[in-house]
Structure formats: C-alpha cells, structure tokens
Design a protein around this motif. Structure first.
Motif, PDB file in Angstrom:
ATOM      1  N   LEU A   7       0.859  -1.182   0.000  1.00 10.25           N
ATOM      2  CA  LEU A   7       0.000   0.000   0.000  1.00 10.25           C
ATOM      3  C   LEU A   7       0.895   1.231   0.000  1.00 10.25           C
ATOM      4  O   LEU A   7       1.773   1.361   0.862  1.00 10.25           O
ATOM      5  CB  LEU A   7      -0.898   0.017   1.231  1.00 10.25           C
ATOM      6  CG  LEU A   7      -1.806  -1.193   1.425  1.00 10.25           C
ATOM      7  CD1 LEU A   7      -2.548  -1.090   2.755  1.00 10.25           C
ATOM      8  CD2 LEU A   7      -2.782  -1.318   0.284  1.00 10.25           C
ATOM      9  N   ILE A   8       0.676   2.123  -0.950  1.00  7.62           N
ATOM     10  CA  ILE A   8       1.483   3.334  -1.068  1.00  7.62           C
ATOM     11  C   ILE A   8       0.565   4.537  -0.924  1.00  7.62           C
ATOM     12  O   ILE A   8      -0.447   4.643  -1.631  1.00  7.62           O
ATOM     13  CB  ILE A   8       2.223   3.388  -2.419  1.00  7.62           C
ATOM     14  CG1 ILE A   8       3.112   2.149  -2.578  1.00  7.62           C
ATOM     15  CG2 ILE A   8       3.029   4.680  -2.550  1.00  7.62           C
ATOM     16  CD1 ILE A   8       3.734   2.010  -3.963  1.00  7.62           C
ATOM     17  N   VAL A 143      -7.253   5.303   4.256  1.00  8.75           N
ATOM     18  CA  VAL A 143      -7.528   3.926   3.825  1.00  8.75           C
ATOM     19  C   VAL A 143      -6.443   2.986   4.347  1.00  8.75           C
ATOM     20  O   VAL A 143      -6.742   1.874   4.807  1.00  8.75           O
ATOM     21  CB  VAL A 143      -7.658   3.848   2.287  1.00  8.75           C
ATOM     22  CG1 VAL A 143      -7.814   2.411   1.815  1.00  8.75           C
ATOM     23  CG2 VAL A 143      -8.821   4.714   1.804  1.00  8.75           C
ATOM     24  N   ILE A 144      -5.195   3.431   4.307  1.00 11.06           N
ATOM     25  CA  ILE A 144      -4.101   2.602   4.820  1.00 11.06           C
ATOM     26  C   ILE A 144      -4.252   2.405   6.333  1.00 11.06           C
ATOM     27  O   ILE A 144      -4.084   1.294   6.839  1.00 11.06           O
ATOM     28  CB  ILE A 144      -2.732   3.207   4.448  1.00 11.06           C
ATOM     29  CG1 ILE A 144      -2.579   3.221   2.923  1.00 11.06           C
ATOM     30  CG2 ILE A 144      -1.591   2.424   5.103  1.00 11.06           C
ATOM     31  CD1 ILE A 144      -1.383   4.008   2.413  1.00 11.06           C
ATOM     32  N   VAL A 169       5.111   3.702   2.470  1.00 13.51           N
ATOM     33  CA  VAL A 169       4.868   2.352   1.956  1.00 13.51           C
ATOM     34  C   VAL A 169       4.549   1.424   3.126  1.00 13.51           C
ATOM     35  O   VAL A 169       5.281   1.382   4.115  1.00 13.51           O
ATOM     36  CB  VAL A 169       6.098   1.831   1.183  1.00 13.51           C
ATOM     37  CG1 VAL A 169       5.879   0.395   0.706  1.00 13.51           C
ATOM     38  CG2 VAL A 169       6.421   2.750   0.016  1.00 13.51           C
ATOM     39  N   THR A 170       3.455   0.678   2.993  1.00 14.03           N
ATOM     40  CA  THR A 170       3.039  -0.292   3.997  1.00 14.03           C
ATOM     41  C   THR A 170       2.947  -1.655   3.329  1.00 14.03           C
ATOM     42  O   THR A 170       2.290  -1.793   2.297  1.00 14.03           O
ATOM     43  CB  THR A 170       1.663   0.100   4.585  1.00 14.03           C
ATOM     44  OG1 THR A 170       1.769   1.396   5.172  1.00 14.03           O
ATOM     45  CG2 THR A 170       1.203  -0.898   5.631  1.00 14.03           C
ATOM     46  N   ALA A 180      -0.971 -10.103   7.852  1.00 12.77           N
ATOM     47  CA  ALA A 180       0.088  -9.658   8.755  1.00 12.77           C
ATOM     48  C   ALA A 180       0.705  -8.381   8.189  1.00 12.77           C
ATOM     49  O   ALA A 180       0.787  -8.198   6.971  1.00 12.77           O
ATOM     50  CB  ALA A 180       1.165 -10.735   8.897  1.00 12.77           C
ATOM     51  N   TRP A 181       1.114  -7.518   9.076  1.00 16.70           N
ATOM     52  CA  TRP A 181       1.816  -6.281   8.703  1.00 16.70           C
ATOM     53  C   TRP A 181       3.286  -6.621   8.683  1.00 16.70           C
ATOM     54  O   TRP A 181       3.828  -7.152   9.645  1.00 16.70           O
ATOM     55  CB  TRP A 181       1.502  -5.217   9.729  1.00 16.70           C
ATOM     56  CG  TRP A 181       2.136  -3.881   9.533  1.00 16.70           C
ATOM     57  CD1 TRP A 181       2.768  -3.400   8.425  1.00 16.70           C
ATOM     58  CD2 TRP A 181       2.192  -2.837  10.513  1.00 16.70           C
ATOM     59  NE1 TRP A 181       3.194  -2.122   8.650  1.00 16.70           N
ATOM     60  CE2 TRP A 181       2.856  -1.755   9.903  1.00 16.70           C
ATOM     61  CE3 TRP A 181       1.735  -2.722  11.804  1.00 16.70           C
ATOM     62  CZ2 TRP A 181       3.084  -0.568  10.586  1.00 16.70           C
ATOM     63  CZ3 TRP A 181       1.957  -1.540  12.474  1.00 16.70           C
ATOM     64  CH2 TRP A 181       2.605  -0.473  11.868  1.00 16.70           C
ATOM     65  N   ARG A 182       3.941  -6.329   7.596  1.00 22.54           N
ATOM     66  CA  ARG A 182       5.347  -6.700   7.427  1.00 22.54           C
ATOM     67  C   ARG A 182       6.204  -5.437   7.427  1.00 22.54           C
ATOM     68  O   ARG A 182       6.025  -4.563   6.588  1.00 22.54           O
ATOM     69  CB  ARG A 182       5.531  -7.437   6.106  1.00 22.54           C
ATOM     70  CG  ARG A 182       6.931  -7.892   5.860  1.00 22.54           C
ATOM     71  CD  ARG A 182       6.964  -8.776   4.613  1.00 22.54           C
ATOM     72  NE  ARG A 182       8.292  -9.282   4.413  1.00 22.54           N
ATOM     73  CZ  ARG A 182       9.157  -8.750   3.566  1.00 22.54           C
ATOM     74  NH1 ARG A 182       8.822  -7.726   2.821  1.00 22.54           N
ATOM     75  NH2 ARG A 182      10.356  -9.267   3.435  1.00 22.54           N
TER      76      ARG A 182
END
Length: 187
Positions: A7-8, A143-144, A169-170, A180-182
């Motif tokens: 996600l940017i 949104v992120i 960047v996500t 999972a969040w990396r």
C-alpha cells in the motif's frame, strides 16, 4: 498461494501541506519528482490499483504502475469540510470536530463516517486475501490506516494514532489464514 500487498500513500498536495481536508487536488511538483525517483524501488507487481482521486492516479503514473481505478480505495468523503483547513473548521464547528474525532460513527461534515471507511477498507483488503502474488495499491492515508486497524484487529480509536506520510509504503501479507503487517529491513 500467499498474497503480498504493498500500500502506497499518494504524494503531497497543497492540502497536505496546509492541514486542509483534501479535495481532488493534484500533486505538488516536488511530489511528482519524488514519486518518479521511487519507481526503481517498487517491486514487480502482478496487479495494481489506484484510488480514483487525481493525486493517487498521478502518484501511480509517476511510479510507473499500470493501475486500475478502484472505488473502494477512495479517500474519506469529508463532505462540506473538503478543501477547508482543519483550524478553520475547528473555529466554526468545534462540536463537529470533537464529535468526528471521538465517535467513529459521527459524520458532522455530511460525508462519510470513519466507521464506514473502516468497513470499506477491511472489505477491500479481505477481498484481496485470495489473489496470490503481489499487488500494489496507491491510496490515501485514511484507507491505509483502516487496513492496518483491520490487520491488527485494533479498535477504531487507534485510527488517530497511526501516521502515514506522503509516499509512505506499507507492506501486508496473507498466508491463507490471516493478514500480517510486514516491516521491511533496509537494503
């Protein structure tokens, strides 16, 4: 097959710099240059999406992404507050701003309630779980934040504790069971 999702957040705009609720404004010239400079760092994507907003579409183009417009990735609808500075709205409608910050179901601006945005972000994210491969989405900080709350199963009150910078960047991944969040390491 595992799914990776990058996600940017779109680049900076005049609204970003002035603390205003966004309207459909273009990127600043400097943001276009910064996005273009990041193009080599973007991993190859099997698919790409962008919010329909001009600032997100410009960011996606500068990053060299052939991104499809995705309505679910649109920014929060701030209703009559769009294009106005927060400090101006706060001076004119202090109770409305307090309600908006404290109650995720409040929409004193006549736009979208935070709870609706969170449901929209979660639904879009869950629809991507079975995609497999790598997807890139250029969207908005709100949104992120909503996607992160969903991944972490965090309460809506945590929304205001997440700061997403322009061009931030996500990385998320789905292993077939859960998101999972990396957090990536430096190269």
């Amino acid at each position: 097959m595992p799914t990776r999702l990058t996600l940017i957040c779109h680049g900076a705009t005049a609204a970003t710099r002035s603390g205003a609720f966004p309207a459909d404004e273009p990127l600043e010239d400097r943001a276009l240059l910064r996005a273009a400079a990041l193009k080599p760092a973007i991993r190859r994507a099997d698919r790409a999406w962008t919010s329909p907003a001009l600032r997100a579409r410009q960011t996606a183009a500068a990053l060299g992404l052939d991104a499809a417009a995705e309505p679910a990735l649109r920014d929060a609808d701030h209703g009559r507050w769009a294009g106005r500075r927060l400090e101006q709205v706060q001076a004119e409608e202090p109770e409305g701003v307090i309600a908006w910050l404290a109650d995720p179901d409040a929409a004193p601006h006549g736009g979208e309630a935070l709870s609706d945005l969170l449901r929209r972000a979660a639904a879009w994210l869950d629809a991507r779980a079975g995609d497999g491969g790598h997807g890139v989405a250029v969207t908005h900080a709100a949104v992120i934040r909503g996607a992160l709350l969903h991944v972490l199963e965090a309460p809506a009150s945590s929304f205001w504790r997440i700061d997403i910078a322009p061009l931030g960047v996500t990385e998320l991944s789905h292993d077939g069971r859960r998101w999972a969040w990396r957090v990536s390491s430096l190269p």
